[in-house]
Scaffold this motif. Structure first.
Motif, PDB file in Angstrom:
ATOM      1  N   HIS A 174      38.961 -39.748  -1.451  1.00 50.16           N
ATOM      2  CA  HIS A 174      39.463 -38.406  -0.583  1.00 50.16           C
ATOM      3  C   HIS A 174      40.258 -38.317  -1.445  1.00 50.16           C
ATOM      4  N   ASP A 185      43.196 -40.039  -1.655  1.00 46.69           N
ATOM      5  CA  ASP A 185      44.152 -40.468  -0.884  1.00 46.69           C
ATOM      6  C   ASP A 185      44.796 -41.609  -1.586  1.00 46.69           C
ATOM      7  N   GLU A 186      46.147 -41.868  -1.893  1.00 43.24           N
ATOM      8  CA  GLU A 186      46.243 -42.651  -2.787  1.00 43.24           C
ATOM      9  C   GLU A 186      45.959 -44.146  -2.219  1.00 43.24           C
ATOM     10  N   ARG A 207      43.884 -45.600  -0.786  1.00 44.83           N
ATOM     11  CA  ARG A 207      42.346 -45.850  -0.933  1.00 44.83           C
ATOM     12  C   ARG A 207      42.027 -46.154  -2.587  1.00 44.83           C
ATOM     13  N   ASP A 258      41.051 -34.083   2.017  1.00 45.03           N
ATOM     14  CA  ASP A 258      41.647 -34.728   2.760  1.00 45.03           C
ATOM     15  C   ASP A 258      40.444 -34.893   3.748  1.00 45.03           C
ATOM     16  N   ARG A 259      40.326 -36.348   4.184  1.00 40.17           N
ATOM     17  CA  ARG A 259      40.039 -37.067   5.243  1.00 40.17           C
ATOM     18  C   ARG A 259      39.424 -35.896   6.653  1.00 40.17           C
ATOM     19  N   ARG A 293      46.064 -48.794   7.696  1.00 38.36           N
ATOM     20  CA  ARG A 293      45.640 -48.680   6.573  1.00 38.36           C
ATOM     21  C   ARG A 293      47.317 -49.086   6.093  1.00 38.36           C
TER      22      ARG A 293
END
Lengths: 350, 350
Positions: A108, A110-111, A113, B4-5, B13
């Motif tokens: 995603h 996302d940093e 992840r 994005d999610r 997280r």
């Protein structure tokens, strides 16, 4: 594009074991699956055929033999995007031919992840990682690459110490913009630049666009639409913004095909003709581009070659024939000219 | 459609750990990654926050605690197809919210690969399997399902003993055909029927089409184009075949959107107008349908609900709240009427 395997596999398959053993595939499956009762005679036949062919039914067998799992992880931002879905499919095909398994992770962009996957997640289960980073900073990537064989799918500026497979984004964006200039367009807008200019793919493409505009002595003032995402809906929004401005464009260069499809959709619903009023160019040349109406001019990236190059590098690292950080592999690109900039429907040359 | 999610996550997280520990995300990553030297003070802070939040950084930690891997495999024919790519993405999102990881396998609709994945491949690494079978026979599927918690993504007739998530293909195809009948079309062709009539998704859709035609007293002679694959190119070929026949259609119902996009492309290049001359309906309602020109009428399947239903069943099996073979979950479908059958561009109702 088919459910069929695109390329022949050198790896023996269950059907080969069945043929050599002189039994049905179902019998082979029963023996190897280990879940059904089978006769000792049948088991012996199948096991002889397996040994003869060197058939490897699963990763556990390989792990016992080699200490490796035979699994390569691919981490991409998302599979919604046809670009990444097609890339994942090509990598799976290439891995299959080598008897390797691809495990697909969505980050995603996302940093957190990306960092988890790059630095630790499942390192006990995988031999190597193909990462398409969006958010991680170069120093973190370089640190992570010291712990596992890693190949980056570039398109951004990435740490030189880590192997990466890239295309020349600056040159590709410049060529796309020059194509529009050659058509006589002067009010050339661009859609998809990132919100902040850094080392990202988008920044490189913006640089190429600006270089072409500057060389032609043209202003890009009011012509740059920055977007947070690169999907069809952002293309729709960008077109609305461009058409509402005092100086409307006569061409739009989009940073990917999804944006371009969205731009063309919005132009059509407003009665703006493509390419007559506004010419449109995309980037990636996903399958959808060739079937759009009008068909979409786009920068073609050879995803099959990108996938194979990434896998070759990883396999070289694993078999010891290649040192870490041997550098950058640049895959060629080319502009395919279709109807959205006045070319033929199928992109063939006149 | 975004990087994005799509949905908020209930799972803590890395950013949450950093906030609670009062340190940077990079510090958390260094402590958890285990690859950088960190001070005892920093380690203690981060470990307190991890314990407080119940943060699970990777599957290894979970495996040690529960004897489970926290990994669910999803086996789909291919990721080239937007339908499966979108489904994979939804399943990843749903799994993420539960702290589970999805591992994606491409089967290429190949019986060997399906059997290997269903019966043995990586069973030591996964807790359960979501399988979208194309080639395996029902008996083999039922046998495999005795060895691992499994959910089938139906769309075909599947063994009643195995949990499956389906849509009502017969009803959906019948409704799509009836929509064309209501528009006054009488020469309604269908594209995408399988080469042999069995228990496949395609056979069910053909059944629904035929039921609607028969109820209207219409002949389907020469109106059924069978295809080996369901991609855009097969749609192009089917349209060419239909237009070359003595009795050309005034409508085409396609078994998926890719075929419909190909049909519309071929019709356009031959100067046939959609929907004026030929109305077109697809199936799946992938993202591309809403941006096609004309926008494509399609049977909408809620992939997010399909993914969540499949995961709920598997999790129920794993936590013991659900017995095996509890049966069939039917997800609703609906026809979205867009320009390709005379509707509004965005599919809204008049």
């Amino acid at each position: 594009m088919d459910v069929d395997r695109g390329a022949p596999s050198a790896r023996p398959r269950m059907v080969d074991v069945a043929r050599v053993a002189g039994v049905s595939q179902k019998s082979v499956s029963n023996v190897l699956g280990g879940y059904e009762p089978v006769s000792p005679e049948l088991r012996a036949k199948v096991e002889r055929a397996v040994a003869l062919l060197g058939y490897v039914p699963n990763s556990a067998a390989r792990t016992l033999r080699t200490g490796r799992t035979g699994v390569i992880a691919l981490a991409v931002p998302n599979l919604w995007s046809p670009y990444f879905a097609e890339l994942a499919s090509h990598l799976t095909d290439a891995a299959d031919e080598r008897g390797l398994t691809i495990l697909i992770d969505e980050t995603h962009g996302d940093e957190d992840r990306e960092a988890l996957i790059a630095r630790r997640l499942r390192h006990h289960e995988i031999d190597g990682l193909v990462l398409s980073p969006l958010a991680m900073d170069p120093a973190s990537i370089a640190a992570a690459a010291r712990s596992i064989p890693m190949v980056l799918l570039g398109e951004r500026e990435l740490p030189a110490s880590v192997d990466h497979v890239v295309i020349d984004n600056v040159a590709a964006a410049r060529e796309a913009t020059e194509h529009l200039l050659e058509l006589g367009r002067r009010r050339i807008a661009t859609v998809g630049a990132p919100l902040d200019d850094g080392t990202s793919t988008g920044s490189l493409r913006l640089h190429g666009y600006r270089a072409a505009m500057a060389a032609a002595g043209l202003s890009d003032e009011g012509m740059i639409v920055r977007t947070r995402h690169l999907q069809r809906q952002q293309g729709v929004e960008a077109a609305a913004q461009l058409l509402a401005a005092p100086r409307t464009p006569d061409a739009v260069f989009c940073f990917n095909d999804m944006l371009a499809i969205g731009v063309m959709h919005a132009l059509r619903l407003r009665g703006v003709r493509v390419p007559d009023d506004v010419a449109v160019v995309g980037f990636d040349d996903v399958a959808e581009a060739a079937y759009a109406n009008p068909t979409l001019t786009s920068v073609h990236l050879d995803r099959q070659r990108i996938a194979r190059a990434a896998l070759d590098i990883l396999v070289g690292r694993l078999d010891g024939s290649r040192a870490q950080g041997a550098g950058r592999t640049v895959i060629e690109h080319r502009l395919v000219v279709r109807e959205s900039t006045g070319g033929r429907p199928d992109g063939s040359r006149h």
